[in-house]
Design a protein around this motif. Structure first.
Motif, short mmCIF file in Angstrom:
data_model
loop_
_atom_site.label_atom_id
_atom_site.label_comp_id
_atom_site.label_asym_id
_atom_site.label_seq_id
_atom_site.Cartn_x
_atom_site.Cartn_y
_atom_site.Cartn_z
N TYR A 25 -78.41 -20.04 67.31
CA TYR A 25 -79.77 -19.94 66.98
C TYR A 25 -80.34 -21.43 66.54
CZ TYR A 25 -77.42 -19.62 62.32
OH TYR A 25 -76.72 -19.88 61.41
N CYS A 26 -81.60 -21.63 66.48
CA CYS A 26 -82.30 -22.29 65.85
C CYS A 26 -83.08 -21.61 65.09
CB CYS A 26 -83.00 -23.30 66.82
SG CYS A 26 -84.25 -24.38 66.17
N MET A 27 -83.09 -21.97 63.63
CA MET A 27 -84.08 -21.38 62.75
C MET A 27 -84.96 -22.33 61.91
SD MET A 27 -81.88 -18.24 61.17
CE MET A 27 -83.22 -17.51 60.30
N GLY A 28 -86.10 -22.01 61.50
CA GLY A 28 -86.91 -22.87 61.07
C GLY A 28 -87.89 -22.48 59.95
N TRP A 29 -88.28 -23.18 59.16
CA TRP A 29 -89.58 -23.32 58.40
C TRP A 29 -90.78 -23.95 58.96
CZ3 TRP A 29 -89.80 -19.54 54.56
CH2 TRP A 29 -88.50 -19.01 53.92
N PHE A 30 -91.91 -23.04 58.95
CA PHE A 30 -93.30 -23.44 59.31
C PHE A 30 -94.24 -23.52 58.23
CE2 PHE A 30 -92.22 -24.35 63.97
CZ PHE A 30 -90.85 -23.62 64.10
N ARG A 31 -95.14 -23.89 58.17
CA ARG A 31 -96.45 -23.76 57.54
C ARG A 31 -97.88 -23.87 58.08
NH1 ARG A 31 -95.81 -28.94 53.53
NH2 ARG A 31 -96.42 -30.56 54.95
N GLN A 32 -98.82 -23.27 57.44
CA GLN A 32 -99.91 -22.99 58.10
C GLN A 32 -101.08 -23.06 57.02
OE1 GLN A 32 -100.59 -19.69 60.80
NE2 GLN A 32 -102.21 -20.89 61.69
N VAL A 33 -102.35 -23.78 57.29
CA VAL A 33 -103.44 -23.85 56.29
C VAL A 33 -104.52 -23.01 57.28
CG1 VAL A 33 -102.68 -25.28 54.78
CG2 VAL A 33 -103.92 -26.04 56.75
N PRO A 34 -105.43 -22.44 56.51
CA PRO A 34 -106.37 -21.85 57.13
C PRO A 34 -107.06 -22.72 58.03
CG PRO A 34 -106.52 -21.08 54.80
CD PRO A 34 -105.53 -22.13 55.08
N GLY A 35 -107.55 -22.34 59.49
CA GLY A 35 -108.14 -23.26 60.19
C GLY A 35 -107.30 -24.11 60.73
N LYS A 36 -106.10 -24.38 60.60
CA LYS A 36 -105.27 -25.14 61.41
C LYS A 36 -104.08 -24.60 62.01
CE LYS A 36 -106.50 -29.35 58.47
NZ LYS A 36 -105.89 -30.46 58.10
N GLU A 37 -103.38 -25.39 62.77
CA GLU A 37 -102.20 -24.89 63.61
C GLU A 37 -101.03 -24.70 62.72
OE1 GLU A 37 -103.19 -26.31 68.25
OE2 GLU A 37 -101.50 -26.79 67.34
N ARG A 38 -100.20 -23.92 63.07
CA ARG A 38 -98.87 -23.52 62.35
C ARG A 38 -97.93 -24.89 62.73
NH1 ARG A 38 -96.17 -17.83 62.40
NH2 ARG A 38 -98.30 -17.34 61.88
N VAL A 39 -97.29 -25.56 61.86
CA VAL A 39 -96.61 -26.79 62.23
C VAL A 39 -95.19 -26.78 61.49
CG1 VAL A 39 -98.66 -28.16 62.21
CG2 VAL A 39 -97.62 -27.98 59.91
N GLY A 40 -94.29 -27.25 62.21
CA GLY A 40 -92.86 -27.28 61.89
C GLY A 40 -92.51 -28.02 60.85
N VAL A 41 -91.83 -27.49 59.69
CA VAL A 41 -91.69 -28.25 58.66
C VAL A 41 -89.92 -28.76 58.61
CG1 VAL A 41 -91.14 -28.03 55.96
CG2 VAL A 41 -93.06 -26.97 57.01
#
Length: 127
Positions: free
Chosen positions: A32-48
């Protein structure tokens, strides 16, 4: 059915630390590949950060050296240790895992293929 549950978010002052956890259930695949992402209102979700079943890790330049992704494979838990937090780290943080298929080259670029997502946990950093 795979399910993910994030925890550990909260409010912290700039320079502080938080540790996020992502508990996975219903896992039947060995790779598998697992990850953490983050998103702020009005913007795309991005990989961390991402981690694969062999423990290879990848980070976004903005968090390299400050965040550490790790896992407990036996218990199917992925962690994100966040140190030296900045106000720009404020976001909703989501955990994701690949399910039926994934590509190592895409995992290295912070892309989780065929993803299942958690519901997220809020991180707020005040300056």
């Amino acid at each position: 059915q795979v399910q993910l549950q994030e925890s550990g978010g909260g409010s912290v002052q700039s320079g502080g630390s938080l540790k996020l956890s992502c508990a996975a259930s219903g896992i039947t695949f060995r790779t598998y590949c697992m990850g953490w992402f983050r998103q702020v209102p009005g913007k795309e979700r991005v990989g961390v950060a991402t981690i694969d079943h062999e423990g290879r890790t990848n980070y976004a330049p903005s968090v390299e050296g400050r965040f550490t992704i790790s896992q407990d494979s036996d218990d199917h838990v992925v962690y994100l240790q966040m140190d030296s937090l900045k106000s720009e780290d404020t976001a909703m943080y989501y955990c994701a895992t690949s399910t039926r298929w994934w590509q190592p080259s895409r995992c290295r670029t912070l892309i989780v293929d065929d993803p299942t997502w958690g519901r997220g946990t809020q991180v707020t950093v005040s300056s």
